[in-house]
Design a protein around this motif. Structure first.
Motif, mmCIF file in Angstrom:
data_model
loop_
_atom_site.group_PDB
_atom_site.id
_atom_site.type_symbol
_atom_site.label_atom_id
_atom_site.label_comp_id
_atom_site.label_asym_id
_atom_site.label_seq_id
_atom_site.Cartn_x
_atom_site.Cartn_y
_atom_site.Cartn_z
ATOM 1 N N PHE A 211 0.676 -1.336 -0.082
ATOM 2 C CA PHE A 211 -0.139 0.000 0.066
ATOM 3 C C PHE A 211 0.818 1.251 -0.032
ATOM 4 C CE2 PHE A 211 -3.201 -2.683 1.792
ATOM 5 C CZ PHE A 211 -4.274 -2.675 0.718
ATOM 6 N N SER A 212 2.244 1.139 0.521
ATOM 7 C CA SER A 212 2.935 2.344 0.465
ATOM 8 C C SER A 212 3.661 2.646 -0.877
ATOM 9 C CB SER A 212 4.078 2.355 1.682
ATOM 10 O OG SER A 212 4.897 1.206 1.146
ATOM 11 N N PHE A 213 3.805 1.504 -1.771
ATOM 12 C CA PHE A 213 4.175 1.649 -3.014
ATOM 13 C C PHE A 213 3.620 2.581 -3.805
ATOM 14 C CE2 PHE A 213 4.949 0.456 -7.476
ATOM 15 C CZ PHE A 213 6.273 -0.071 -7.586
ATOM 16 N N PRO A 214 4.344 3.516 -4.910
ATOM 17 C CA PRO A 214 3.837 4.619 -5.601
ATOM 18 C C PRO A 214 3.355 4.233 -6.646
ATOM 19 C CG PRO A 214 6.384 4.372 -5.501
ATOM 20 C CD PRO A 214 6.051 3.305 -4.722
ATOM 21 N N TRP A 215 2.034 3.544 -6.287
ATOM 22 C CA TRP A 215 1.199 2.946 -7.531
ATOM 23 C C TRP A 215 0.824 4.233 -8.290
ATOM 24 C CZ3 TRP A 215 1.894 -1.715 -8.547
ATOM 25 C CH2 TRP A 215 1.860 -2.713 -7.423
ATOM 26 N N GLY A 216 0.407 5.346 -7.598
ATOM 27 C CA GLY A 216 0.062 6.500 -8.324
ATOM 28 C C GLY A 216 1.189 7.112 -9.306
ATOM 29 N N ARG A 217 2.242 7.345 -9.041
ATOM 30 C CA ARG A 217 3.445 7.813 -9.923
ATOM 31 C C ARG A 217 3.486 6.682 -10.977
ATOM 32 N NH1 ARG A 217 8.154 10.934 -9.994
ATOM 33 N NH2 ARG A 217 7.552 11.618 -7.837
ATOM 34 N N LEU A 218 3.637 5.468 -10.715
ATOM 35 C CA LEU A 218 3.680 4.259 -11.981
ATOM 36 C C LEU A 218 2.431 4.179 -12.686
ATOM 37 C CD1 LEU A 218 5.310 2.119 -12.799
ATOM 38 C CD2 LEU A 218 3.726 0.533 -11.544
ATOM 39 N N ALA A 219 0.970 4.681 -12.272
ATOM 40 C CA ALA A 219 -0.083 4.729 -13.162
ATOM 41 C C ALA A 219 -0.022 6.189 -14.052
ATOM 42 C CB ALA A 219 -1.236 4.656 -12.473
ATOM 43 N N PHE A 220 0.590 7.138 -13.145
ATOM 44 C CA PHE A 220 0.628 8.626 -14.055
ATOM 45 C C PHE A 220 1.381 8.492 -15.062
ATOM 46 C CE2 PHE A 220 2.917 12.675 -14.516
ATOM 47 C CZ PHE A 220 1.682 13.330 -14.700
ATOM 48 N N ASP A 221 2.795 7.871 -14.881
ATOM 49 C CA ASP A 221 3.674 7.612 -16.114
ATOM 50 C C ASP A 221 2.919 6.873 -17.108
ATOM 51 O OD1 ASP A 221 5.676 9.176 -14.421
ATOM 52 O OD2 ASP A 221 6.657 7.309 -13.657
ATOM 53 N N MET A 222 2.412 5.910 -16.952
ATOM 54 C CA MET A 222 2.001 5.102 -17.942
ATOM 55 C C MET A 222 0.864 6.092 -18.809
ATOM 56 S SD MET A 222 -0.684 1.970 -18.003
ATOM 57 C CE MET A 222 0.804 0.381 -17.751
ATOM 58 N N LEU A 223 0.147 6.752 -18.007
ATOM 59 C CA LEU A 223 -1.053 7.497 -18.735
ATOM 60 C C LEU A 223 -0.381 8.590 -19.520
ATOM 61 C CD1 LEU A 223 -3.781 8.256 -19.129
ATOM 62 C CD2 LEU A 223 -3.728 9.468 -16.857
ATOM 63 N N MET A 224 0.781 9.460 -18.908
ATOM 64 C CA MET A 224 1.163 10.250 -19.776
ATOM 65 C C MET A 224 1.959 9.985 -21.007
ATOM 66 S SD MET A 224 0.210 13.245 -18.489
ATOM 67 C CE MET A 224 1.397 14.495 -18.915
ATOM 68 N N THR A 225 2.578 8.655 -20.729
ATOM 69 C CA THR A 225 3.578 8.092 -22.075
ATOM 70 C C THR A 225 2.750 7.406 -23.050
ATOM 71 O OG1 THR A 225 4.223 6.368 -20.673
ATOM 72 C CG2 THR A 225 5.701 8.254 -20.708
ATOM 73 N N THR A 226 1.512 6.754 -22.584
ATOM 74 C CA THR A 226 0.962 5.735 -23.536
ATOM 75 C C THR A 226 -0.538 6.128 -23.807
ATOM 76 O OG1 THR A 226 0.285 4.337 -21.911
ATOM 77 C CG2 THR A 226 2.540 3.983 -22.881
ATOM 78 N N LEU A 227 -1.165 7.008 -22.994
ATOM 79 C CA LEU A 227 -2.510 7.064 -22.911
ATOM 80 C C LEU A 227 -3.232 5.928 -22.361
ATOM 81 C CD1 LEU A 227 -3.410 9.558 -25.886
ATOM 82 C CD2 LEU A 227 -3.612 10.003 -23.512
ATOM 83 N N LYS A 228 -2.606 5.038 -21.847
ATOM 84 C CA LYS A 228 -3.335 3.876 -21.302
ATOM 85 C C LYS A 228 -3.392 3.993 -19.791
ATOM 86 C CE LYS A 228 -1.932 1.059 -25.188
ATOM 87 N NZ LYS A 228 -0.937 -0.222 -25.614
ATOM 88 N N GLY A 229 -4.248 3.005 -19.356
ATOM 89 C CA GLY A 229 -4.147 3.234 -17.820
ATOM 90 C C GLY A 229 -5.265 3.764 -17.095
#
Length: 324
Positions: A211-229
């Protein structure tokens, strides 16, 4: 989404109409028509997972860093039509980690800062594993078999069916399956038949670490680079910035939305029709240019945990600003 070379502006300056804005990505009247965007965002994925859980399990989820996702599930569903309209309002910027949109004559920023506010997910730095921990992990048995036995591949739809049919009754294990399903089919979805990843399952050994893993940063990076997620986050930010957009909603029509739920026979039938934003209302609000618009979302401690907003290495996430 494009991003921007930036000179910084004070937040109060962004509310002034005298500040020059960057050019639009598309000229007035030349916006793309009929283009399907963000095709892997399912408006039902999160609800389907939550509907498979018991009330006490949902309450337990609310007390974690995924808690705000439960609240999000009750908001208007992702609208492909609204997303297409919004992307046609994008400004020409170069900064890698943010996008800007012009609405009602004012700019709205979408960055990791705004993403963290609307999702409540941890968005800090990715953890760096020490050499000692890496050596220890090499000796440890993989955790995947603890969850799924000899099954080498697990689709999200199958895991959700296991939750719904009470094939799995252990509460801790049910929570782990639900969280893994959320990561795979909501935050990091890349297709309509998502499989769970073994590398994500390994984090479930320690739920506090998960739960402390930065899932938000990982999801944000995917969205900004691929428009997926987690494309719904973009819609959530715009709604927070322009509250009047929710004054008119409409029933979702999956046949005409890019978030179509087709292609997964294991999903639950819809219990109720989802509500989505109205693109026509959005165009009308934008045309009148009288709506209250917040260019950079402020942090409200009562609504967004500050833990997900600290320890960021890039200072522009905190200051804001765009490129002219």
């Amino acid at each position: 989404m494009a991003s921007s070379r930036s000179r910084d502006f004070a937040e109060e300056d962004l509310d002034e109409t005298t500040v020059p804005l960057p050019e639009m990505m598309f000229a007035e009247g030349e916006e793309p028509v009929g283009v399907r965007v963000l095709t892997y965002q399912s408006s039902r994925a999160l609800n389907t997972i939550l509907e498979a859980l018991d009330e006490d399990e949902i309450e337990s989820l609310k007390r974690t860093s995924f808690g705000k996702l439960v609240e999000i599930s009750e908001k208007p569903a992702f609208s492909g039509r609204f997303a297409r309209y919004l992307l046609s309002r994008q400004l020409k910027v170069e900064k890698k980690h943010e996008a800007w949109f012009r609405f009602a004559g004012k700019p709205i920023r979408f960055s990791l800062w705004e993403f963290a506010i609307v999702t409540g997910l941890p968005c800090g730095e990715f953890p760096k594993k020490s050499k000692l921990k890496k050596k220890k992990n090499m000796k440890e048995k993989p955790y995947w078999p603890e969850l799924f036995g000899r099954v080498e591949e697990m689709r999200v739809s199958r895991a959700v069916k296991m939750l719904r049919r009470k094939t799995v009754i252990n509460k801790d294990l049910r929570m782990k399956l639900a969280c893994l399903a959320i990561v795979s089919s909501v935050l990091l979805c890349t297709n309509l038949r998502m499989k769970m990843l073994k590398e994500h399952a390994e984090l479930l050994v320690d739920m506090e670490e998960f739960f402390s893993f930065p899932w938000g940063r990982l999801a944000f990076d995917m969205l900004m680079t691929t428009l997926k997620g987690f494309a719904l986050a973009l819609q959530l930010v715009i709604v927070e910035a322009v509250p009047s957009l929710t004054e008119v909603v409409q029933e979702a029509d999956s046949s005409s939305e890019s978030e179509s739920d087709e292609g997964d026979g294991d999903r639950l039938p819809r219990k109720t029709k989802k509500q989505t934003l109205s693109p026509a209302h959005a165009r009308e609000v934008g045309r009148k240019a009288q709506a209250l618009v917040t260019s950079i979302l402020p942090v409200d401690p009562a609504r967004s945990g500050v833990d997900c907003l600290v320890n960021w290495s890039d200072d522009h996430y905190k200051k804001g600003g765009y490129c002219d």
